[in-house]
Enzyme design. Structure first.
Site, PDB file in Angstrom:
ATOM      1  N   GLY A  43       0.749  -1.114  -0.117  1.00 19.65           N
ATOM      2  CA  GLY A  43       0.082   0.071  -0.011  1.00 19.65           C
ATOM      3  C   GLY A  43       0.711   1.294   0.109  1.00 19.65           C
ATOM      4  N   THR A  85       6.328  -8.179   1.923  1.00 20.51           N
ATOM      5  CA  THR A  85       7.565  -7.794   1.006  1.00 20.51           C
ATOM      6  C   THR A  85       8.682  -8.306   1.910  1.00 20.51           C
ATOM      7  OG1 THR A  85       6.483  -6.260  -0.243  1.00 20.51           O
ATOM      8  CG2 THR A  85       8.878  -5.975   0.201  1.00 20.51           C
ATOM      9  N   THR A  96       5.403   0.707   6.736  1.00 19.66           N
ATOM     10  CA  THR A  96       4.051   0.458   7.321  1.00 19.66           C
ATOM     11  C   THR A  96       3.515   1.536   7.883  1.00 19.66           C
ATOM     12  OG1 THR A  96       3.064  -0.510   9.295  1.00 19.66           O
ATOM     13  CG2 THR A  96       5.763  -0.273   9.319  1.00 19.66           C
ATOM     14  N   ASP A 121       0.677   1.631   9.307  1.00 21.49           N
ATOM     15  CA  ASP A 121      -0.051   1.319  10.855  1.00 21.49           C
ATOM     16  C   ASP A 121       1.104   0.825  11.624  1.00 21.49           C
ATOM     17  OD1 ASP A 121      -2.268   1.040   9.301  1.00 21.49           O
ATOM     18  OD2 ASP A 121      -2.255  -1.283   9.324  1.00 21.49           O
ATOM     19  N   GLU A 132      -9.682   0.424  11.997  1.00 25.37           N
ATOM     20  CA  GLU A 132     -10.375  -0.278  11.465  1.00 25.37           C
ATOM     21  C   GLU A 132     -10.704  -1.566  11.974  1.00 25.37           C
ATOM     22  OE1 GLU A 132      -8.946  -0.820   7.440  1.00 25.37           O
ATOM     23  OE2 GLU A 132      -6.980  -0.365   8.051  1.00 25.37           O
TER      24      GLU A 132
END
Lengths: 343, 343, 343, 343
Positions: free
Chosen positions: C10, C106, C127, C129, C223
């Site tokens: 992402g 990855t 990341t 997050d 989330e």
């Protein structure tokens, strides 16, 4: 003069700046006294009010929200409302006039209070969507456009990194001004607004054209946009029996339709409430402050039933009737001007 | 049509958006071809140019500065200039028209090129200071006001923490628009602009009044402001023999004068060049894009000697002569409107 | 040395700054040559690459996204992958080493390429997050927290104006770092993270406590948060048969549950993709630049299978195995520290 | 326990968040009572204090400045100070402990009050410049770097448009951390810090190298930087007899020196006080809140003479002596790491 102020309807950056402008002008120049009704017309109906003085409004030009609170109560609906009760509340509390800051509903109510009840009301237009006639712009709109534009800027880099199509849903229930301006500012490849329904084929043509040039398409859509034929949407099962999108809003509806037709991975983002909260832009602070000042001037000259508005660079006094006579929609020449940049 | 574009004078957020708007409209609708002159009139005089196409202007709506570069070269000064040379350069390169994006100097030169040389020029007004007549606003001004306002917001908290007086110097050599708008937006206790000289006594009265209310005074001053009697400044030895502040600008001059008279610790901050660089606000991107589009429309209809301008919510075509006939100064009623909030 | 760089997974602000830092250090100090693989492992597998030099990386420290593009392709899945093919592609193109910038997937792939294929890979943790072990923080996280915090600031004023409860859903699928930090920064009244399931009763208790103090509750939720008993959710029909929220995410699920139980009007906002795009914060630019520099240093010293990481104020070299051995979850003492501010 | 809090020294974003964190933790968990001393040690000496409760600290995490006010008063200087008077003031007001939030001077005073007077003091490090040892970072620094970086981003576009050299002076009297981080983040071509004097020749070599690559040089300089030979500066008459720049600061000194030697038009911008005021970054809000919480924990466990600090991702308790034992300077390896990107 003792003046009551109320803020009504959805939140909008600049509400506090209007209050501050009005109180400072009235206090210093006319010797007015002020109270604030709490939670819009509800506070008027219930006689729920707080004193507003110079100290109360300190620092408010840059504070989002409204210190008075807001609600969607309408003085002509439910129990306790109507001109007689409001006049009685004003008499009991020695209030000479009211400044009503709100959108279409509030201004219509204000006008009826003047027309039907002879109540002393001045209106201040408030609309994130920029949907009120009789004013070039109102406060809050610039901030909303700025926030939506920043979001588009951010989403664009992700679109490019992943070769995705990004659908960005912005506010605008009946008019497309936020989409038009944020889309132009953010370099959108298609802008979809309520005033100009489009077919899904046209939208996909724009999207594919962008992809063919090696770029990632960005589509900005007003929440109130609809496809020009709803059959498309129905056949996709995205709409329910009441023609409302099944999941979320129009952005969520369009994303899978575009992905299916173009083969380009598509994602919807709803900017949502962050468009209407928080620190106002400098533009909105200036405009809101000027409108607040002008509203007190209008009260001083007893122009009941009038509304303050922006015309070019000047703040003017117009009739509330002018503002509530029709929507301020995006005219065709403005949409066509922007459409040159699509695809 | 083959059109040359140039950007001239000081940097201004939105220059690139004008270029992009012009190229996209001309390329897509009229089939125009574009070149960009490098470093303003210097590139015109020297025939230094680069091709501009759809690909070149990609992503430019949000990019500060100007991809063409700028300079303060005037086509009527120095060697190589004048209408004949410019017409020759255009003929040699097959250029049919020029879009000149610049301020008072550039537009005056453009007008002379049309009047004296019959050269095909369209003007686009560019002014951080908002000092051009014949347009409500120009791009860059909104961004400058926003940046100045953010700075005032930040300086205010420090002023309060230390019970200091903060003097914030913003741009505005001949007109006080940036000070007026950023000062209103930032809740300044005094706004000092070139159009309205004030005495140091009046300034200190405002400052003391704020202190007496228990707050920390914030004074916003245009770089072009001057005290209404320069004797004051001279006796303070802050001015040199040429009436220029000895140290820095007007902010640096005022701080010690205010501190000495009021006993309140006073600090000056010069916002400086950050007001004219970087990412444009959404407002400026939209305006600049529309002006670029309209400039190409004006070229298409061969309205040489005209300038695109903002009137209310519309972009219109006016005569360059209208824009260069006089400064767009802050009118008294606008200053007095703001002055209600002083002290 | 000729080094290939790839960005995978992402989008994340700072990817370009890593690329720039690596290329500048390698080019200037070690005389390395660089290529960029396009769209992550897909470019490796397909041999799709572009040269990267000093000029290519100009201005990249502040540019969001990744100029190389990204994808979720895994070199060990599908056709064409696996260590042998990758080694062959490197040999054919004369590539000595690879710098793989990505998250858990990855880095795990990178480690297998080293372990199973003896391929020369250095990892750089990426990341949003902050869910990777073996590094204090990674780039992108600070930007995401900043954007979420700005959104919370804006939503709060609207909550207060309307006496609403605002539920703000932020990123964080498996770990709650973005919620924890943005919630602390934004003064949230409850923070809900995957590591600490809560009952709807506890959440409503916090919400009601806030209301009882006369304020508007703000709840920040990752989330990936889930209620500690899903029966609640099921009985509310908010979850489908697969335990996934029926409409949107967890925020959309909680809002009606809170509103029903507390009687407080509740609205959910999903911050979404704007958390992972656009201009990186200064913190992330510095960190990403340093990681890029260190990755080239690690390649120079041939520490294949290692990963660059932040420890305190220093960038260190660790084993990729350390980073992929487990999630970097929010420890209890950090959650409890923040929970003191709830309600 | 009844705890007094004071904020001392220059303004710093996050001061209010420390106060809020301390009061909320103490009030809710330990049942502590709080007062705030007004204007730093001055309020302690004069017994000028205000009660601090949950309501007082509402919304403070995002508010710049300090609600308590600050000053540079030192308890060991002037009349009325010294440990005896402070202990007497505490006894009279029933104050059990003090939390002193400040920089080197404040912490040194705090330590002497503990050592010499046996007074119950906990320290919280506050430094925009990041010059305190014994903590990885302190709050305010991240915000300052972010603001300086945004300014550099803006100035860069103007530099490029005009082919100018921009010299950006940032804070940092004794250490170069703000310059180092904002310079790295902003992609500066030279970073000049107090720890590493440079010759004007070296600086001009970097500047010319940038120009030769066709770019506009951006130089970031700490206010405390000085050239390695002052003769240069003297011969330029930029320094007065006391070795201080004649006009403004080091930026104003360097600009004409660089312009004269390189022939490149050069402009200095001083970012100034906006680096230390206004809304804190999310990073600083989290850190400040955690430090405030930890300070109350340290008081609860009676660790007088200790200071809260950041180590990696954890907040720890250290001796104030560790923090005041020496400056936290930029180490050579950090400067050299960044220097790879110069020129």
């Amino acid at each position: 003069m003792k003046i009551g102020i109320l803020t009504s309807g959805g939140d909008c950056p600049g509400l506090n700046a209007v209050i501050r402008g009005a109180v400072l002008k009235g206090d210093r120049v006319y010797g007015d006294e002020f109270v604030g009704f709490r939670y819009g017309w509800r506070g008027v109906v219930e006689g729920d009010m707080v004193p507003l003085d110079r100290h109360t409004v300190r620092g408010l030009s840059r504070q989002g929200g409204t210190i008075l609170g807001s609600s969607r109560t309408n003085p002509f609906e439910g129990e306790g409302g109507g001109p007689e009760n409001i006049q009685r509340m004003m008499d009991v509390n020695g209030i000479d006039a009211m400044i009503a800051i709100g959108g279409e509903g509030t201004l219509t109510a204000a006008r009826r209070l003047v027309d039907e009840g002879g109540i002393n009301v001045i209106g201040v237009p408030k609309t994130i969507d920029n949907d009120l006639a009789a004013t070039d712009y109102s406060f809050g709109f610039d901030t909303a456009v700025e926030i939506a534009t920043e979001a588009i800027d951010r989403l664009r880099t992700t679109a490019e990194s992943h070769q995705r199509c990004m659908i960005v849903e912005v506010m605008g229930r009946h008019v497309g001004w936020i989409a038009l301006h944020s889309g132009m500012a953010g370099g959108a490849h298609a802008i979809l607004i309520p005033e100009r329904p489009q077919s899904i084929e046209q939208i996909c043509e724009w999207v594919l054209h962008v992809r063919d040039r090696g770029r990632a398409p960005v589509v900005v859509v007003s929440e109130g946009f609809h496809l020009d034929t709803m059959e498309e949407a129905h056949s996709h099962k995205g709409l329910d029996a009441f023609n409302r999108p099944r999941l979320g809003g129009i952005g969520e509806l369009l994303a899978p339709m575009i992905e299916e037709r173009t083969g380009i991975e598509s994602r919807a983002t709803v900017i949502g409430h962050i468009q209407r909260g928080g620190v106002p832009s400098a533009y909105d602070r200036v405009l809101a402050t000027r409108l607040g000042i002008a509203a007190v001037d209008a009260a001083q000259t007893r122009q009941w039933g009038s509304m303050v508005s922006l015309k070019g660079t000047d703040v003017e006094i117009v009739s509330i009737a002018d503002a509530t006579g029709g929507l301020n929609t995006v005219p065709d020449y403005r949409y066509d001007e922007a459409a040159v940049l699509f695809g």
